[in-house]
Design a protein around this motif. Structure first.
Motif, PDB file in Angstrom:
ATOM      1  N   HIS A  50       0.647  -1.042  -0.021  1.00  0.00           N
ATOM      2  CA  HIS A  50      -0.177   0.169  -0.119  1.00  0.00           C
ATOM      3  C   HIS A  50       0.803   1.271   0.031  1.00  0.00           C
ATOM      4  N   HIS A  51       0.608   2.106  -0.775  1.00  0.00           N
ATOM      5  CA  HIS A  51       1.386   3.185  -0.846  1.00  0.00           C
ATOM      6  C   HIS A  51       2.956   3.084  -1.073  1.00  0.00           C
ATOM      7  N   ILE A  52       3.074   2.217  -1.962  1.00  0.00           N
ATOM      8  CA  ILE A  52       4.434   1.935  -2.415  1.00  0.00           C
ATOM      9  C   ILE A  52       5.374   1.143  -1.355  1.00  0.00           C
ATOM     10  N   SER A  53       5.505   1.763  -0.255  1.00  0.00           N
ATOM     11  CA  SER A  53       6.486   1.249   0.716  1.00  0.00           C
ATOM     12  C   SER A  53       6.053   0.684   1.854  1.00  0.00           C
ATOM     13  N   THR A  54       4.572   0.372   2.059  1.00  0.00           N
ATOM     14  CA  THR A  54       4.337  -0.202   3.113  1.00  0.00           C
ATOM     15  C   THR A  54       3.172  -1.163   3.044  1.00  0.00           C
ATOM     16  N   THR A  55       2.760  -1.633   3.874  1.00  0.00           N
ATOM     17  CA  THR A  55       1.532  -2.617   3.681  1.00  0.00           C
ATOM     18  C   THR A  55       0.038  -2.004   4.028  1.00  0.00           C
ATOM     19  N   ARG A  56      -0.885  -2.509   3.570  1.00  0.00           N
ATOM     20  CA  ARG A  56      -2.133  -2.078   3.834  1.00  0.00           C
ATOM     21  C   ARG A  56      -2.427  -2.104   5.451  1.00  0.00           C
ATOM     22  N   PHE A  57      -1.825  -3.221   5.889  1.00  0.00           N
ATOM     23  CA  PHE A  57      -2.275  -3.416   7.530  1.00  0.00           C
ATOM     24  C   PHE A  57      -1.557  -2.130   8.212  1.00  0.00           C
ATOM     25  N   GLN A  58      -0.186  -1.996   8.059  1.00  0.00           N
ATOM     26  CA  GLN A  58       0.665  -0.695   8.653  1.00  0.00           C
ATOM     27  C   GLN A  58       0.074   0.405   8.172  1.00  0.00           C
ATOM     28  N   HIS A  59      -0.588   0.731   7.128  1.00  0.00           N
ATOM     29  CA  HIS A  59      -1.211   1.909   6.688  1.00  0.00           C
ATOM     30  C   HIS A  59      -2.328   2.204   7.696  1.00  0.00           C
TER      31      HIS A  59
END
Length: 168
Positions: free
Chosen positions: A37-46
């Motif tokens: 998600h957002h290139i450098s993270t996971t959707r969970f972390q977001h």
């Protein structure tokens, strides 16, 4: 270890975690750890980032921080690749930006009972792209925090790489 971007706090041993303890380990949220998600993270972390910072801001303004934490964690609870969704868009189909909030809302209702306030925060977190306008102050906060976190998630890794290169 559970942390939000740009924060050094361990989130599992404070009042924030008490708000999300019953849902954060559910399989539906854990599945988000495999989605970029957002290139450098996971959707969970977001979702953790949005959840934690929405909680902090709402607590500061004496709003419903518990609901903000829960809605933030659930606001992007969808499993498809948004780039593929938009590239396969057919005429008349809603864009990912307009559609994913309602999908996330339906998925959130399968995870836990959500309040009217939490539903508003999840369903309208993409305002003004989506209509109608948010009904609650907490919804405006999660909307702003979502964009703030997206910028951090995009920029922070780039800044860290530059700093790391200069340090060598």
């Amino acid at each position: 270890m559970l942390k939000a971007i740009c924060s050094s706090k361990e989130l599992t041993d404070n009042s924030y975690y008490d708000c999300v303890r019953d849902i954060i380990d559910c399989q539906q949220l854990q599945d988000l750890k495999t989605i970029t998600h957002h290139i450098s993270t996971t959707r969970f972390q977001h979702c953790v980032n949005v959840s934690y910072y929405s909680y902090i801001v709402c607590r500061k303004f004496r709003l419903n921080a518990r609901s903000a934490a829960r809605a933030g964690l659930l606001h992007d609870l969808f499993y498809y690749d948004r780039k593929e969704y938009n590239s396969g868009k057919v005429r008349g189909q809603a864009s990912h930006s307009k559609n994913h909030a309602m999908i996330a809302c339906a998925n959130a209702e399968q995870v836990t009972d959500i309040s009217v306030l939490e539903r508003d925060m999840i369903a309208k977190h993409m305002w003004p792209v989506t209509r109608p306008m948010p009904r609650y102050k907490e919804t405006y906060i999660i909307t702003i925090i979502d964009k703030y976190c997206a910028v951090l998630e995009f920029c922070v890794p780039k800044v860290q790489r530059v700093i790391h290169r200069k340090a060598q």
